[in-house]
Write a protein that holds these residues in place. Structure first.
Motif, PDB file in Angstrom:
ATOM      1  N   ASN A 117       0.835  -1.191   0.000  1.00 14.43           N
ATOM      2  CA  ASN A 117       0.000   0.000   0.000  1.00 14.43           C
ATOM      3  C   ASN A 117       0.874   1.245   0.000  1.00 14.43           C
ATOM      4  OD1 ASN A 117      -2.337  -1.570   0.186  1.00 14.43           O
ATOM      5  ND2 ASN A 117      -2.247  -1.597   2.429  1.00 14.43           N
ATOM      6  N   VAL A 118       0.348   2.323  -0.548  1.00 15.81           N
ATOM      7  CA  VAL A 118       1.061   3.603  -0.526  1.00 15.81           C
ATOM      8  C   VAL A 118       0.242   4.581   0.318  1.00 15.81           C
ATOM      9  CG1 VAL A 118       2.388   3.294  -2.618  1.00 15.81           C
ATOM     10  CG2 VAL A 118       0.085   4.152  -2.807  1.00 15.81           C
ATOM     11  N   THR A 119       0.201   4.300   1.601  1.00 17.29           N
ATOM     12  CA  THR A 119      -0.601   5.076   2.543  1.00 17.29           C
ATOM     13  C   THR A 119       0.262   6.141   3.211  1.00 17.29           C
ATOM     14  OG1 THR A 119      -1.983   3.139   2.970  1.00 17.29           O
ATOM     15  CG2 THR A 119      -2.077   4.938   4.581  1.00 17.29           C
ATOM     16  N   GLY A 120      -0.227   7.376   3.203  1.00 15.75           N
ATOM     17  CA  GLY A 120       0.479   8.454   3.876  1.00 15.75           C
ATOM     18  C   GLY A 120       1.714   8.942   3.151  1.00 15.75           C
ATOM     19  N   GLN A 121       1.822   8.661   1.850  1.00 11.86           N
ATOM     20  CA  GLN A 121       2.985   9.094   1.085  1.00 11.86           C
ATOM     21  C   GLN A 121       2.551   9.743  -0.223  1.00 11.86           C
ATOM     22  OE1 GLN A 121       5.226   5.048   1.631  1.00 11.86           O
ATOM     23  NE2 GLN A 121       6.806   6.624   1.536  1.00 11.86           N
TER      24      GLN A 121
END
Length: 580
Positions: A117-121
């Protein structure tokens, strides 16, 4: 090839998300890694390893919160892994990619699917091979847009975006170069050319139009340049004739806008910069030139430039057109310009973003630099005299890192199974074994330069706050080392030259808006102080992003223990995890 599939969301969230941002998605790619025939510098075609027949490889574009799925199909003759440089991999440590640290390599003819996942980036990251020297040709951009699209940028929306991938090119098989380096104990030779988006430009022997990348712009429009240094061993100055930049991001973290006419980017780092096409219509060179922080460093740098052409709409081209203008480049050893850029960036403070932890649990003082060690048994061409002959090495706190043997298991597998015996030891030191004048010429002695090989890790409790002083040494040569930490960003609190002095440096700490990075260029003959929270369980590589130095042992691993919940623990390995 990319496919985008919507995620199924709980019904209670649909109205909220529909009202604010686009729906999260699964971004799916297939990476076919195989042979590519290519001709550069007017030489006969040669075979390189590449993804989907491209150099550079395909760009992955996602939005914050998306899930990325990449099917790696290894059709090359070599073992392969892919590292997603700068992705946190929270809950997906098996997808990080460094060979023998988080996974065994994907063998020729085999497959592996990376899921994360690419969470918070948000911002510019990249991906690359993390085995041998294969990232010389196996690399590409990884662009993470805000959930709300370009309108959600914390800076004026650009007219368009352009990827600027800086690289290095060898007129040789890089896998063979790496094999010979291992056998002899000598670093590979320097590159034959630098490249922008895979092309060397106009200033090499037999350069031609097909070897120069072109960027097309419209006058008075603003462009977001996503600049990535994918070179194996070379920091770069980047300039565009008659143009300047406003830096708005670095390593996928927004920065306070910073005006400059030169961008400095070390291997592994990225910079997002706005550029207004405000010059007179015409053609202008982009130029990437090396920053050689240490004459006599290993390996020596190629003193040349990569160029691309910035071409305004309506500019005259063809025979009779004026040649592009060349920017004035910094001197190759212009440390003042490099340090000014790298030390002046600060973070853009935004609501909900991480802030500097003020309480520190563990303090480490870690020397980084070159040295010597004995030949290893597998280095069959290292010493043919039968006498003890030291070879080049590199270390952190005098521990020169070696990966577990390929016939074993990865370090993450050993950690998960609680079976570290024979794979790694938990004794990486918090301080160097000998205190000395780290940056003095007189310290370059045989006794201080000698180091031994080991596979040492530093074990951290979940949520432990770590402060690390990275101190460059004079041993062999002073040099700016780009130190990359997998699995985390860190705050760069301060940096400077000479030996670190806590009494002098501590009052200089930026605890308000320090730059947040995944790769810091430790100043040549100097130091940098970083701080991070170990809130990501797993095995996380920390190493110099000069591949020549990584091979020599300039690395270590953080072992972060599980937290109190299932979500804060290393999950079971995926069913298709490669076997050694």
């Amino acid at each position: 090839m990319a496919r985008y599939w919507p995620l199924v969301l709980p019904l209670g969230l649909v109205a909220l998300l529909f009202a604010s941002v686009a729906q999260a998605a699964v971004v799916e790619h297939t990476f076919n890694v195989g042979n590519l025939s290519i001709s550069q510098l007017c030489r006969p075609p040669m075979i390189i390893t590449a993804v989907n027949g491209q150099l550079p490889g395909p760009t992955i574009k996602a939005r914050e919160g998306d899930r990325v799925v990449v099917h790696l199909v290894n059709e090359s003759p070599y073992n392969m892994t892919i590292h997603w440089h700068g992705i946190f991999q929270r809950g997906t440590p098996w997808a990080d990619g460094p060979a023998m640290v988080t996974q065994c390599p994907v063998k020729p003819g085999a497959t592996y699917t990376y899921r994360f996942n690419v969470t918070g980036q948000e911002g510019t990251l990249w991906w690359h091979a993390h085995i041998s020297l294969l990232r010389a040709t196996v690399y590409g951009a990884l662009v993470l847009h805000p959930r709300g699209g370009a309108a959600a940028y914390p800076f004026p929306k650009p007219h368009a975006e352009e990827i600027v991938l800086l690289g290095e090119w060898w007129n040789a098989n890089v896998h063979d170069l790496d094999d010979m380096a291992v056998l002899t104990g000598n670093p590979p030779r320097s590159a034959d050319a630098y490249t922008i988006n895979g092309k060397p430009g106009d200033f090499y022997n037999c350069s031609n139009a097909n070897q120069t990348y072109k960027f097309h712009v419209q006058r008075n429009k603003t462009y977001l340049l996503r600049i990535i240094n994918a070179a194996l061993n070379t920091p770069m100055f980047f300039k565009v004739a008659n143009h300047s930049f406003t830096v708005v991001g670095a390593d996928a973290v927004y920065t306070t806008p910073y005006s400059t006419d030169v961008v400095v980017v070390a291997p592994g780092q990225t910079v997002d910069a706005l550029m207004v096409a405000g010059a007179a219509p015409g053609r202008y060179y982009m130029a990437a030139s090396p920053y050689d922080s240490a004459i006599g460093g290993m390996p020596p740098f190629l003193m040349a430039n990569a160029t691309a052409i910035l071409e305004y709409a309506g500019s005259p081209t063809g025979d009779g057109a004026p040649p592009p203008q060349m920017p004035q480049r910094p001197a190759y050893n212009d440390t003042d310009t490099a340090f000014r850029f790298l030390s002046n960036l600060t973070a853009l403070v935004l609501p909900g973003k991480p802030t500097v932890p003020l309480a520190v649990d563990t303090r480490m003082f870690v020397t980084v630099g070159l040295g010597n060690s004995d030949c290893q048994p597998e280095q069959l061409l290292c010493n043919t005299t039968g006498t003890r002959m030291p070879i080049f090495s590199a270390s952190m706190n005098n521990a020169s890192f070696v990966l577990p043997h390929a016939g074993a298991v990865s370090m993450l597998q050993a950690h998960y199974a609680n079976a570290s015996a024979g794979v790694y030891t938990r004794d990486f030191p918090d301080v160097p074994p000998v205190i000395f004048d780290y940056t003095a010429d007189a310290s370059d002695t045989a006794e201080l330069k000698f180091t031994a090989k080991s596979t040492k890790v530093r074990t951290l409790r979940y949520n432990e706050t770590v402060e690390m002083v990275l101190q460059n040494t004079r041993l062999i040569a002073k040099e700016s080392h780009p130190m990359h930490l997998h699995g985390f960003n860190f705050f760069v609190l301060a940096q400077g030259f000479g030996n670190y002095d806590k009494a002098v440096a501590t009052p200089q700490f930026n605890l308000v808006n320090p730059q947040e990075r995944n790769t810091v260029a430790v100043p040549t003959g100097g130091w940098a102080v970083i701080r991070f929270v170990a809130n990501n369980p797993g095995m996380w590589f920390m190493h110099c992003h000069f591949d020549a130095h990584l091979d020599l042992g300039l690395a270590m691993v953080f072992e972060v223990q599980d937290g109190p919940t299932e979500e804060t623990s290393v999950p079971p390995p995926p069913s298709d995890l490669p076997k050694c």
